[in-house]
Design a protein around this motif. Structure first.
Motif, PDB file in Angstrom:
ATOM      1  N   UNK A 140     -20.444  -0.502  23.410  1.00  0.00           N
ATOM      2  CA  UNK A 140     -19.721  -1.000  22.239  1.00  0.00           C
ATOM      3  C   UNK A 140     -18.210  -0.957  22.499  1.00  0.00           C
ATOM      4  N   UNK A 141     -17.769   0.086  23.220  1.00  0.00           N
ATOM      5  CA  UNK A 141     -16.377   0.182  23.654  1.00  0.00           C
ATOM      6  C   UNK A 141     -16.372   0.419  25.161  1.00  0.00           C
ATOM      7  N   UNK A 142     -15.300  -0.005  25.804  1.00  0.00           N
ATOM      8  CA  UNK A 142     -15.228   0.178  27.253  1.00  0.00           C
ATOM      9  C   UNK A 142     -13.996   0.971  27.685  1.00  0.00           C
ATOM     10  N   UNK A 143     -13.278   1.494  26.705  1.00  0.00           N
ATOM     11  CA  UNK A 143     -12.104   2.308  27.007  1.00  0.00           C
ATOM     12  C   UNK A 143     -11.758   3.138  25.780  1.00  0.00           C
ATOM     13  N   UNK A 144     -10.852   4.073  25.960  1.00  0.00           N
ATOM     14  CA  UNK A 144     -10.409   4.891  24.836  1.00  0.00           C
ATOM     15  C   UNK A 144      -8.974   5.340  25.074  1.00  0.00           C
ATOM     16  N   UNK A 145      -8.347   5.762  24.020  1.00  0.00           N
ATOM     17  CA  UNK A 145      -6.959   6.211  24.005  1.00  0.00           C
ATOM     18  C   UNK A 145      -6.978   7.690  23.680  1.00  0.00           C
ATOM     19  N   UNK A 146      -6.567   8.514  24.645  1.00  0.00           N
ATOM     20  CA  UNK A 146      -6.683   9.949  24.455  1.00  0.00           C
ATOM     21  C   UNK A 146      -5.806  10.693  25.450  1.00  0.00           C
ATOM     22  N   UNK A 147      -5.320  11.866  25.075  1.00  0.00           N
ATOM     23  CA  UNK A 147      -4.697  12.708  26.093  1.00  0.00           C
ATOM     24  C   UNK A 147      -5.767  13.128  27.104  1.00  0.00           C
ATOM     25  N   UNK A 148      -5.382  13.385  28.349  1.00  0.00           N
ATOM     26  CA  UNK A 148      -6.378  13.788  29.349  1.00  0.00           C
ATOM     27  C   UNK A 148      -7.215  15.000  28.912  1.00  0.00           C
ATOM     28  N   UNK A 149      -6.588  15.982  28.305  1.00  0.00           N
ATOM     29  CA  UNK A 149      -7.325  17.163  27.868  1.00  0.00           C
ATOM     30  C   UNK A 149      -8.411  16.792  26.855  1.00  0.00           C
ATOM     31  N   UNK A 150      -8.109  15.861  25.952  1.00  0.00           N
ATOM     32  CA  UNK A 150      -9.110  15.407  24.987  1.00  0.00           C
ATOM     33  C   UNK A 150     -10.274  14.718  25.675  1.00  0.00           C
ATOM     34  N   UNK A 151      -9.974  13.922  26.702  1.00  0.00           N
ATOM     35  CA  UNK A 151     -11.039  13.231  27.440  1.00  0.00           C
ATOM     36  C   UNK A 151     -11.985  14.226  28.094  1.00  0.00           C
ATOM     37  N   UNK A 152     -11.444  15.327  28.585  1.00  0.00           N
ATOM     38  CA  UNK A 152     -12.281  16.369  29.202  1.00  0.00           C
ATOM     39  C   UNK A 152     -13.050  17.136  28.117  1.00  0.00           C
ATOM     40  N   UNK A 153     -12.340  17.560  27.086  1.00  0.00           N
ATOM     41  CA  UNK A 153     -12.958  18.383  26.039  1.00  0.00           C
ATOM     42  C   UNK A 153     -14.132  17.679  25.372  1.00  0.00           C
ATOM     43  N   UNK A 154     -14.008  16.377  25.147  1.00  0.00           N
ATOM     44  CA  UNK A 154     -15.074  15.629  24.480  1.00  0.00           C
ATOM     45  C   UNK A 154     -16.048  14.985  25.466  1.00  0.00           C
ATOM     46  N   UNK A 155     -15.824  15.226  26.758  1.00  0.00           N
ATOM     47  CA  UNK A 155     -16.683  14.695  27.825  1.00  0.00           C
ATOM     48  C   UNK A 155     -16.649  13.176  27.934  1.00  0.00           C
ATOM     49  N   UNK A 156     -15.620  12.552  27.397  1.00  0.00           N
ATOM     50  CA  UNK A 156     -15.496  11.100  27.500  1.00  0.00           C
ATOM     51  C   UNK A 156     -15.217  10.688  28.934  1.00  0.00           C
ATOM     52  N   UNK A 157     -14.582  11.573  29.683  1.00  0.00           N
ATOM     53  CA  UNK A 157     -14.222  11.244  31.067  1.00  0.00           C
ATOM     54  C   UNK A 157     -15.452  10.958  31.928  1.00  0.00           C
ATOM     55  N   UNK A 158     -16.592  11.476  31.516  1.00  0.00           N
ATOM     56  CA  UNK A 158     -17.816  11.266  32.305  1.00  0.00           C
ATOM     57  C   UNK A 158     -18.330   9.826  32.200  1.00  0.00           C
ATOM     58  N   UNK A 159     -17.740   9.043  31.330  1.00  0.00           N
ATOM     59  CA  UNK A 159     -18.196   7.664  31.115  1.00  0.00           C
ATOM     60  C   UNK A 159     -17.196   6.619  31.632  1.00  0.00           C
ATOM     61  N   UNK A 160     -16.140   7.077  32.311  1.00  0.00           N
ATOM     62  CA  UNK A 160     -15.116   6.136  32.770  1.00  0.00           C
ATOM     63  C   UNK A 160     -14.917   6.252  34.281  1.00  0.00           C
ATOM     64  N   UNK A 161     -14.274   5.220  34.855  1.00  0.00           N
ATOM     65  CA  UNK A 161     -13.981   5.229  36.291  1.00  0.00           C
ATOM     66  C   UNK A 161     -12.493   5.159  36.574  1.00  0.00           C
ATOM     67  N   UNK A 162     -11.695   4.766  35.582  1.00  0.00           N
ATOM     68  CA  UNK A 162     -10.269   4.567  35.805  1.00  0.00           C
ATOM     69  C   UNK A 162      -9.451   5.178  34.671  1.00  0.00           C
ATOM     70  N   UNK A 163      -8.239   5.599  35.030  1.00  0.00           N
ATOM     71  CA  UNK A 163      -7.298   6.103  34.041  1.00  0.00           C
ATOM     72  C   UNK A 163      -5.927   5.531  34.369  1.00  0.00           C
ATOM     73  N   UNK A 164      -5.234   5.019  33.377  1.00  0.00           N
ATOM     74  CA  UNK A 164      -3.871   4.542  33.553  1.00  0.00           C
ATOM     75  C   UNK A 164      -2.942   5.752  33.615  1.00  0.00           C
ATOM     76  N   UNK A 165      -2.183   5.855  34.685  1.00  0.00           N
ATOM     77  CA  UNK A 165      -1.269   6.975  34.877  1.00  0.00           C
ATOM     78  C   UNK A 165       0.089   6.639  34.280  1.00  0.00           C
ATOM     79  N   UNK A 166       0.117   6.610  32.958  1.00  0.00           N
ATOM     80  CA  UNK A 166       1.365   6.304  32.266  1.00  0.00           C
ATOM     81  C   UNK A 166       1.339   6.982  30.902  1.00  0.00           C
ATOM     82  N   UNK A 167       2.199   7.995  30.717  1.00  0.00           N
ATOM     83  CA  UNK A 167       2.210   8.691  29.421  1.00  0.00           C
ATOM     84  C   UNK A 167       2.822   7.802  28.348  1.00  0.00           C
TER      85      UNK A 167
END
Length: 165
Positions: A30-57
């Motif tokens: 339903x979604x293919x990306x999300x907007x989150x601080x890196x820590x949030x992506x880890x805490x909610x385990x969203x990072x396990x569903x992605x392959x790329x991260x934009x390196x720009x704060x």
């Protein structure tokens, strides 16, 4: 609303979801990306569903210690100063801890195979130009032109105190 206006300005369609629905959205496509601080992506385990991260704060999360004015005014001047001093000290510590935790989260994401992609100079320029347009779109619904000018002047003055990058 500020982030939504920015994404709309750059042509990204957004789907605001409850935190608990993001994993399902990523799993079902339903979604293919999300907007989150890196820590949030880890805490909610969203990072396990992605392959790329934009390196720009793009933005830091906003927080505040809020107190009713009449309550603050009821404190003695000495206690008002103590409150401001202690809040400043611990908020500064929280900022440093948050930055450290986010850097550690990026390390975890890289170790999980996520490719951290830096934007090109053209993309950074585009982000900045779109941000300026977004700021203007939020007047007067979220803030006044005067408040925007005040904040931009404070930011400009602060950046002038920083060492060259």
């Amino acid at each position: 609303p500020v982030a939504g206006t920015f994404f709309n300005t750059v042509g990204i369609k957004t789907y605001p979801l409850h935190l608990m629905d993001v994993n399902t959205g990523l799993e079902t496509g339903m979604i293919d990306s999300f907007y989150s601080p890196p820590l949030g992506a880890i805490a909610f385990q969203w990072h396990s569903k992605i392959r790329y991260m934009l390196d720009y704060p793009m933005v830091n999360s906003t927080g505040a210690l809020v107190m009713k004015k009449d309550v603050f005014d009821s404190l003695s001047l000495k206690n008002q100063e103590i409150l401001k001093s202690v809040a400043r000290e611990y908020c500064d510590k929280l900022i440093q801890l948050s930055r450290k935790d986010n850097l550690e989260a990026i390390t975890v994401m890289k170790a999980a195979g996520i490719k951290v992609i830096p934007p090109s100079n053209e993309q950074i320029l585009s982000f900045k130009e779109n941000a300026k347009r977004s700021y203007l779109k939020n007047i007067p619904e979220l803030y006044t032109r005067d408040l925007l000018n005040q904040v931009q002047n404070i930011l400009k003055e602060y950046r002038q105190t920083l060492p060259p990058a």
